[in-house]
Design a protein around this motif. Structure first.
Motif, PDB file in Angstrom:
ATOM      1  N   LEU A  34      13.784  20.687  -5.641  1.00 18.78           N
ATOM      2  CA  LEU A  34      13.915  21.769  -4.666  1.00 18.78           C
ATOM      3  C   LEU A  34      13.279  21.340  -3.357  1.00 18.78           C
ATOM      4  O   LEU A  34      12.088  21.016  -3.308  1.00 18.78           O
ATOM      5  N   VAL A  35      14.064  21.314  -2.288  1.00 16.19           N
ATOM      6  CA  VAL A  35      13.587  20.943  -0.958  1.00 16.19           C
ATOM      7  C   VAL A  35      13.437  22.206  -0.124  1.00 16.19           C
ATOM      8  O   VAL A  35      14.386  22.984   0.009  1.00 16.19           O
ATOM      9  N   ILE A  36      12.253  22.394   0.429  1.00 16.43           N
ATOM     10  CA  ILE A  36      11.979  23.548   1.290  1.00 16.43           C
ATOM     11  C   ILE A  36      12.156  23.113   2.739  1.00 16.43           C
ATOM     12  O   ILE A  36      11.360  22.338   3.272  1.00 16.43           O
ATOM     13  N   GLY A  37      13.222  23.579   3.363  1.00 22.85           N
ATOM     14  CA  GLY A  37      13.483  23.267   4.759  1.00 22.85           C
ATOM     15  C   GLY A  37      14.465  22.128   4.928  1.00 22.85           C
ATOM     16  O   GLY A  37      14.329  21.077   4.305  1.00 22.85           O
ATOM     17  N   ASP A 122      12.546  20.709 -11.279  1.00 21.92           N
ATOM     18  CA  ASP A 122      11.494  19.894 -11.876  1.00 21.92           C
ATOM     19  C   ASP A 122      10.349  19.617 -10.913  1.00 21.92           C
ATOM     20  O   ASP A 122       9.206  19.429 -11.332  1.00 21.92           O
ATOM     21  N   CYS A 123      10.656  19.524  -9.632  1.00 23.39           N
ATOM     22  CA  CYS A 123       9.699  19.104  -8.621  1.00 23.39           C
ATOM     23  C   CYS A 123      10.086  19.763  -7.302  1.00 23.39           C
ATOM     24  O   CYS A 123      11.263  20.038  -7.064  1.00 23.39           O
ATOM     25  N   VAL A 124       9.090  20.010  -6.453  1.00 24.73           N
ATOM     26  CA  VAL A 124       9.308  20.670  -5.165  1.00 24.73           C
ATOM     27  C   VAL A 124       8.830  19.748  -4.050  1.00 24.73           C
ATOM     28  O   VAL A 124       7.780  19.101  -4.160  1.00 24.73           O
ATOM     29  N   ALA A 125       9.614  19.669  -2.973  1.00 19.03           N
ATOM     30  CA  ALA A 125       9.238  18.912  -1.780  1.00 19.03           C
ATOM     31  C   ALA A 125       9.252  19.871  -0.600  1.00 19.03           C
ATOM     32  O   ALA A 125      10.305  20.394  -0.232  1.00 19.03           O
ATOM     33  N   ASP A 126       8.094  20.112  -0.034  1.00 23.14           N
ATOM     34  CA  ASP A 126       7.958  21.118   1.018  1.00 23.14           C
ATOM     35  C   ASP A 126       7.893  20.463   2.390  1.00 23.14           C
ATOM     36  O   ASP A 126       6.923  19.792   2.733  1.00 23.14           O
TER      37      ASP A 126
END
Length: 258
Positions: A34-37, A122-126
């Protein structure tokens, strides 16, 4: 997860890397990030995750492309002005790698909707550009036991770290949370937004690419992640420095103070 003949050729330079190889590439294909932005940091981040073969990339962004974005948000182009960034980014990924599934979330992530958005990944990148979002995302990742790669940009500087606060470090202590590093947001108005302060466009590309490297490392399982380490980049002097930080027993999440 098996790779097709097309994927074997596409990822050939990964497959010959001993630290990645077939098993690592299969992990990338199975990963859900999941990419935020989809802005300055998110643009190169999404591109390199897609190029690397991440199977599913969710993109959270409620903004539309504007002309002033294009100096640094390289996943979008002039014909995309006025379009939702999640749509523009999804089309760019489709051109780059048809094996990647994009899940657009045309919304702003908040403390209220973050748990539901994080649940399928599974993983988040903000790569967000405001403190409210950073703290909402980092807190939600802690409660959901999700690894978080988070970066920030200044005018000529950037920072990056990986948070795995749901795990224990080699010393037996919990890994630090985001709030161990930054216990609370700065006072409102103390840090001017990008629109007022400005930002060097190429720096966003550097930091977004480093974010992608951290995510790929986390998924494929090679090297040493930036857990408990803050990478700081000074573009004026072209200097990279790393600051170590640890679990704070008084932090507001996993510590004694709640």
């Amino acid at each position: 997860m098996a790779l097709s003949a097309d994927e074997i050729e596409r990822y050939a330079r990964h497959l010959v890397l001993r630290e990645v190889g077939g098993p690592g590439q299969a992990k990338l294909k199975a990963a859900r990030i999941l990419v935020i932005g989809a802005g300055g940091l998110g643009a190169p981040l999404i591109q390199y995750l897609a190029a690397a073969g991440i199977g599913t990339i969710g993109i959270v962004d409620d903004d539309a492309v504007s002309l002033s974005n294009l100096q640094r948000q390289v996943i979008h182009g002039t014909p995309d002005i006025g379009r939702p960034k999640v749509e523009s980014a999804a089309e760019a990924v489709a051109r780059l790698n048809p094996h990647v599934r994009i899940v657009p979330h045309a919304t702003r992530i908040t403390a209220e909707n973050a748990p539901a958005l994080l649940a399928e990944y599974d993983c988040v990148a903000d790569g967000s550009d405001n403190f409210t979002t950073r703290y909402a995302v980092s807190d939600a990742c802690f409660h959901a036991s999700k690894p978080l790669v988070t970066a920030a940009l200044g005018q000529f500087d950037g920072s990056l770290t990986t948070i795995r606060a749901h795990e224990t470090g080699p010393d037996g202590h919990p890994n630090p949370t985001y709030r161990c590093l930054f216990p609370s947001p700065p006072p409102p108005g103390s840090v001017p937004p990008c629109a007022e302060a400005g930002v060097l466009g190429a720096l966003a590309g550097v930091m977004g690419s480093l974010m992608a490297l951290e995510v790929i490392r986390a998924v494929a399982g090679f090297g040493e992640p930036l857990v408990g380490r803050l990478l700081m980049v000074d573009a004026r002097a072209m200097r990279f420095e790393t600051l170590s930080y640890g679990w704070d027993e008084a932090n507001p999440l996993s510590g004694m103070r709640t």
